[in-house]
Design an enzyme around this catalytic site. Structure first.
Site, PDB file in Angstrom:
ATOM      1  N   HIS B  56    -100.361 -20.673 -28.471  1.00 44.42           N
ATOM      2  CA  HIS B  56    -100.171 -19.576 -29.424  1.00 44.42           C
ATOM      3  C   HIS B  56    -101.167 -18.443 -29.171  1.00 44.42           C
ATOM      4  CE1 HIS B  56     -97.619 -22.404 -31.413  1.00 44.42           C
ATOM      5  NE2 HIS B  56     -98.617 -23.209 -31.722  1.00 44.42           N
ATOM      6  N   HIS B 218     -93.197 -23.469 -32.575  1.00 42.50           N
ATOM      7  CA  HIS B 218     -93.085 -24.475 -31.521  1.00 42.50           C
ATOM      8  C   HIS B 218     -91.635 -24.622 -31.083  1.00 42.50           C
ATOM      9  CE1 HIS B 218     -96.316 -25.542 -34.369  1.00 42.50           C
ATOM     10  NE2 HIS B 218     -97.010 -25.581 -33.260  1.00 42.50           N
TER      11      HIS B 218
END
Lengths: 332, 332
Positions: B56, B218
């Site tokens: 991320h 995700h």
């Protein structure tokens, strides 16, 4: 083509309008494709104008602000800005101390900036131009006579911008811009192509096990299509031609810029930077300053480029000077 | 899988090592997966620790520095950090004033941060935790009981970080972090999947004319797979559920954060921001602050998310406070 856009023909203007709304204290759009500092023109300050095709964001409009550019004139995607547009930017930032054009070496860009400079001169504005040609990959290319201008452009904009902000005159700003051009070398690699919205299909295709070494920022062919390799090996293939070209030598201190082409995540760019740092240390070259991120992109192309700039006290001081732009901000 | 990496199992540590080499005056890696401010621990300052799966970036390690996080503990890609790692980060930044854990609401993260907090308490360190759950897309998800924590996390880190930097005590820093959690809402869209390096194939596939609304960071399923639409329509599909949820009302002033998922170029994110600005203006909501860029990414996933935070004088002042991190720097 999967993109978060409305009509392709509106993309550049809509994006610039969004940028201006996001940065209302920093910049404004004064005409189609003409982005200027909110406080332009500044009386007595040398004006800095850059521009080129869109699709390389944040270059150039993301670098408009105190300590860097006074104006950017983005053309259509991967297309030179037109002379009238460059002229409008030049007029908008002329504070009576002259204007420096920072031009990436692509035939269309060079021609249109030259034409705009002549028109500005007829208005009584003194214009000088520096042409950035830092890409060591190829001598001539699809769109250039001579080397292409790539990642080094950002370094020219930052260092010349710091000098202009500090009150240097046009000759001095030009001298410093040329010093960066003289000391910066770059090379890039692509793992994928990218899709120009108005075209709708990728500029080129690479097989699953291939990469293109020496790629240009418009997807122009590079040096060679070679097998995909681990990051450390890719770094070697990019860094060795760069080091040999200037040449960089043991004892040099450098600014090392690892630039993402757009589609390569930051987690990978830091792997590349780590590998570059090790390679340079092994040659006795010290990384004194660094920059890692997607700053001179090719839409969503996967890949990266490496730019090295040989530093000395003068360049280091200007690199460290405060700047406030959408894409590059110093906390000190 | 085409990535600029060496061995997938070395990716996170190599990337963190590269980050530390690029930011030597800002942060250091004190143990595997433990990134701390260069000057930690600071005596008498509340320590801020966040973490979660890697992939991320720049979240979280890119937000370590003065005015934001004291430490980040990134796990493997899309995998929670382990309790020992979180404990090591907590110890490293404890300056005697207690430590705040900022946790995204994923079951593994919450469990491991709780375990680390208990271990730290046994060491005599006072730990509080805030759980960020700003994603309005789904109530429970593949990896959560309750809502997921996404883009709002960055806003919590910035605002709590400013308070801690200014000397607020643990209860006050916690209060402010909760205020941001209470006032922030997010939703995202994916135009493509992404590939976890250790897996080697995309998390999911979308047809050429499809997008996934309400996607998790995700690649977890969202609300609906719908036809690809123009940016203005995508913005409507993201913003309306966000606005209805808090709810945001005419007269509100907000921070509008358009976040890139990784593979979507900045030129598109500014189109999205422009469309969002117009939609909000039409509802009588004023964009008082903004942030546009790839800050809470999902590797090379194409797409974006929108986060809105309702502002008031207290939050605005903390948002505007100086910060110096790899990914977020204020020029003022």
């Amino acid at each position: 083509m999967k993109k978060l856009i409305n009509r392709p023909e509106d993309l550049v203007e809509e994006s610039l309008a969004g940028l201006a709304l996001a940065q209302p204290d920093l910049l404004r759009v004064v005409a189609p494709g003409v982005v200027v500092r909110i406080d332009a023109p500044r009386r007595g300050k040398v004006g800095l104008v850059s521009g080129g095709g869109s699709g390389h964001e944040p270059l150039h409009a993301g670098f408009v602000g105190p300590g860097m550019l006074d104006a950017a004139c983005p053309g259509a995607v991967f297309t030179s800005p037109v002379p009238d547009q460059i002229l409008a930017a030049t007029r908008a930032v002329d504070g009576g101390a002259g204007v420096l054009h920072i031009v990436k070496n692509y035939t269309g860009d060079v021609m249109n900036f030259e034409m705009a400079a002549e028109l500005a001169a007829a208005d009584g504005i003194e214009v000088r131009a520096v042409t950035v040609a830092d890409d060591v990959a190829v001598q001539d290319s699809l769109y250039t006579a001579g080397r292409r201008g790539v990642g080094g452009t950002l370094l020219v904009e930052k260092i010349a911008g710091a000098a202009a902000e500090a009150g240097a005159d046009l000759a001095e700003v030009e001298r410093l811009a040329r010093r960066v051009c003289d000391g910066a070398r770059s090379m890039g690699v692509a793992l994928s192509g990218c899709t120009v919205p108005a075209v709708g299909r990728p500029t080129f295709e690479l097989a699953d096990d291939e990469m293109e070494i020496g790629i240009g920022i418009h997807g122009e062919p590079g040096r060679a299509r070679v097998p995909l390799a681990p990051a450390a090996e890719v770094v070697r293939q990019l860094a060795e031609p760069i080091l040999a070209d200037l040449p960089f030598r043991a004892g040099d201190g450098v600014l090392a810029f690892v630039n993402g082409m757009g589609g390569t995540p930051l987690i990978e760019l830091h792997v590349v930077f780590g590998a570059l740092h090790r390679l340079l240390a092994g040659r006795g070259i010290t990384v004194e300053r660094s920059l890692v991120g997607p700053y001179v992109t090719s839409l969503e192309m996967a890949g990266c480029s490496i730019t090295l700039l040989r530093l000395d006290d003068e360049l280091r001081r200007l690199w460290d000077a405060p700047v406030r732009t959408a894409a590059l901000r110093w906390g000190r």
